[in-house]
Design an enzyme around this catalytic site. Structure first.
Site, PDB file in Angstrom:
ATOM      1  N   SER A  38       0.805  -1.222   0.000  1.00 49.98           N
ATOM      2  CA  SER A  38       0.000   0.000   0.000  1.00 49.98           C
ATOM      3  C   SER A  38       0.839   1.274   0.000  1.00 49.98           C
ATOM      4  CB  SER A  38      -0.928   0.028   1.214  1.00 49.98           C
ATOM      5  OG  SER A  38      -0.180  -0.085   2.403  1.00 49.98           O
ATOM      6  N   ASP A 346      -4.254   7.682   7.995  1.00 53.76           N
ATOM      7  CA  ASP A 346      -5.295   6.780   8.495  1.00 53.76           C
ATOM      8  C   ASP A 346      -4.814   5.810   9.569  1.00 53.76           C
ATOM      9  OD1 ASP A 346      -3.645   5.190   7.045  1.00 53.76           O
ATOM     10  OD2 ASP A 346      -5.117   4.573   5.547  1.00 53.76           O
ATOM     11  N   HIS A 349      -0.992   4.638   7.013  1.00 53.34           N
ATOM     12  CA  HIS A 349      -0.328   5.329   5.912  1.00 53.34           C
ATOM     13  C   HIS A 349      -0.131   6.807   6.231  1.00 53.34           C
ATOM     14  CE1 HIS A 349      -2.800   1.961   4.311  1.00 53.34           C
ATOM     15  NE2 HIS A 349      -1.614   1.620   3.870  1.00 53.34           N
TER      16      HIS A 349
END
Ligand code: NAG
Ligand code: NAG
Ligand code: NAG
Ligand code: NAG
Ligand code: NAG
Length: 382
Positions: A38, A346, A349
Site C-alpha cells: 500500500s 489513516d 499510511h
C-alpha cells in the site's frame, strides 16, 4: 617549452567542462515499473476488491484514486520527479496507460505468499512473486499488442524501455506484521526474515534476467511508530522508545533492513551490469516522526482520518467507515480539517504532506547507498 603550460591549461579547462556534465548524466528514465504494497499502490487493490472509500484522495485527486492516502504517494512524487505520468495499476482495466511503466503494487502485499486469504487476514493475494509473474506477462504481451498499431502503440512501452527503465521496490512491512498476527514472538518473526529476503532477491534477479538494469529499493519503515501496530498489540512502557514508538516492532524492521542491505550488496556482486540503489526510507520516516512538532505537523501519532481511540484510530472503524443512522449511511471516520498539518493519514499510511517531505529527503540521494540521486540511479557504483 612555452607550449606546455598552455596545453596543460587547455586540458584542465576541458576536463573541468567535461567532468560535471559527463561523469553522471541524468538517466532520463523513460519508464518506471514498481513492485510493492500500500505504500506505493496507485489502485491495484481497489481494482480487484473495490475502491478505497472517500475521503481517500480528497486533497489532490479530489475523489478516491485507489490510494490509501489523502493525495499523492512517494511513488507519485518519484514519477513527477522523473517527468513521467503517474503509474497506472497493472490490474486496473479502466483508463490505464502503460506507455511509461506499470505499477504491480497492491495494498496488503507481502514478499512471501501467505497461507490465508484477504478475507481472513487482510493480506493481498498479490505477493511479490505474483507481481513478477504479472510483469513478465506484461513484458511479453505488451509487445504483441503494440503490433496492432493505432492506440495500442502508445498505450504500451517500446521494448527498449524495459532495459532503460527504473525498477522500484517498496515491500516487506506486511511480511513482518504477518508473523505477529499469527501470534509469533519477535524471535520467531526474525527467524523467517532470511527466507523473506531470499524470495525478494530472487525477484530482483529475475527482473535483471529480463533486462532490467536500474533498481531503486526502499527499505521498510518504522512500523512501530504506526497506530495500527501501537493500538493492536499491548506494549509495555519499557518497550516504548523516547519518541513514543513501539521499539520491538521497529527493531524487527531494522533487522529486516540490515539483512536487505546485505542482500543488496551481494546482488551488486551477482548482477554485474546492474545499478542498485538501497534507499533508507526507514530513517527518513523516523526523522519525520522525531521532528514532527518542529516541522509544524504536531503530534506524530495523531491520525487525520479515523474515529475514536487514543490516536483517533480504531481498527474496526478505519478511515472512510460509515454507519447506518436512521436509514441513512453516514461517514463516521472522517478526515481532519487540514491533512497537510498531520503526518499520519489513516493510522497505517502517511499523508500526502508527509510523503512530499520524505520525497524531498530521499530524491537527492541523502538516504541512498550509494548516495546517488533518483535521476542518476542508472549509474552503477561499486
Ligand atoms: C498515453 O500516455 C502517453 C504519455 O503521456 C501519451 O502520449 C499517449 O497519448 C497516451 N495514450 C492514450 C491513448 O491516451
Ligand atoms: C505456508 O505454508 C507452507 C507449508 O506449510 C510453508 O512452507 C510456508 O512457509 C508458509 N508460508 C508462510 C508465509 O507462513
Ligand atoms: C511470449 O508469449 C508467447 C505466446 O504465449 C510465447 O510463445 C513465448 O514463449 C513467450 N515469450 C517468452 C520469452 O516467454
Ligand atoms: C492469537 O491470540 C489471540 C489472543 O489469545 C487469539 O484470539 C487468536 O485466535 C490467536 N491467533 C492465532 C492465529 O492463533
Ligand atoms: C537533500 O534535500 C534535503 C531536503 O531538501 C536537504 O535538507 C539536504 O541538505 C539535501 N542534501 C543534499 C546532499 O543536497
Amino acid at each position: 617549452m612555452k607550449m606546455f603550460p598552455i596545453c596543460g591549461l587547455m586540458i584542465s579547462v576541458t576536463l573541468l567542462l567535461l567532468i560535471p556534465t559527463f561523469s553522471s548524466p541524468d538517466c532520463n528514465f523513460p519508464a518506471v515499473f514498481n513492485f510493492g504494497d500500500s505504500n506505493s499502490d496507485t489502485g491495484g487493490l481497489s481494482a480487484m476488491f473495490g475502491q478505497a472509500p472517500p475521503p481517500n484522495g480528497e486533497t489532490f485527486f479530489h475523489s478516491p484514486s485507489g490510494r490509501y492516502c489523502d493525495g499523492r504517494l512517494l511513488i507519485d512524487f518519484i514519477a513527477e520527479g522523473l517527468g513521467i505520468p503517474y503509474l497506472s495499476p497493472f490490474l486496473d482495466s479502466m483508463g490505464t496507460n502503460f506507455s511509461h511503466g506499470a505499477n504491480y503494487a497492491t495494498a496488503g502485499s507481502t514478499i512471501r505468499r501467505q497461507n490465508t486469504t484477504i478475507f481472513q487476514s487482510g493480506y493481498s493475494p498479490i505477493s511479490l512473486d505474483i507481481q513478477y509473474a504479472e510483469f513478465f506477462d506484461f513484458l511479453n504481451r505488451s509487445q504483441i499488442i503494440r503490433q496492432k498499431g493505432d492506440v495500442f502503440k502508445d498505450l504500451f512501452p517500446e521494448m527498449d524501455k524495459f532495459s532503460s527503465a527504473l525498477y522500484t521496490f517498496d515491500i516487506g512491512q506486511n511480511d513482518l506484521t504477518a508473523g505477529y498476527r499469527l501470534n509469533m514472538t519477535t524471535e520467531e518473526v526474525k527467524a523467517y526474515v532470511p527466507d523473506v529476503i531470499s524470495q525478494f532477491t530472487n525477484v530482483v534477479k529475475k527482473v535483471y534476467d529480463r533486462g532490467g538494469r536500474s533498481f531503486w529499493i526502499h527499505n521498510t519503515g518504522p512500523v512501530g511508530c504506526l497506530p495500527y501496530i501501537m493500538d493492536r498489540y499491548l506494549i509495555a512502557a519499557a518497550q516504548v522508545d523516547k519518541y513514543g514508538c513501539a521499539a520491538p516492532y521497529n527493531d524487527v524492521a531494522q533487522y529486516f533492513n540490515e539483512k536487505l542491505k546485505a542482500a543488496v550488496h551481494q546482488l551488486r556482486k551477482n548482477l554485474p551490469l546492474a545499478a542498485i540503489t538501497y534507499v533508507d526510507v526507514y530513517s527518513a520516516k523516523y526523522s519525520l516522526v522525531v521532528q514532527a512538532k518542529k516541522l509544524g505537523f504536531g503530534d506524530p501519532f495523531l491520525v487525520c482520518c479515523g474515529h475514536g481511540g487514543k490516536y483517533n484510530f480504531n481498527n474496526a472503524r478505519r478511515c472512510g467507515a460509515t454507519k447506518m443512522i436512521k436509514g441513512e449511511e453516514l461517514l463516521i471516520a472522517k478526515s481532519c480539517e487540514n491533512p497537510s498539518l498531520r503526518i499520519l493519514w489513516d493510522g497505517i499510511h502517511y499523508t500526502e504532506a508527509a510523503n512530499k517531505w520524505m520525497y524531498d529527503q530521499i530524491a537527492n540521494g541523502t538516504f541512498s547507498d550509494p548516495p546517488v540521486p533518483l535521476n542518476m540511479a542508472c549509474h552503477a557504483h561499486r
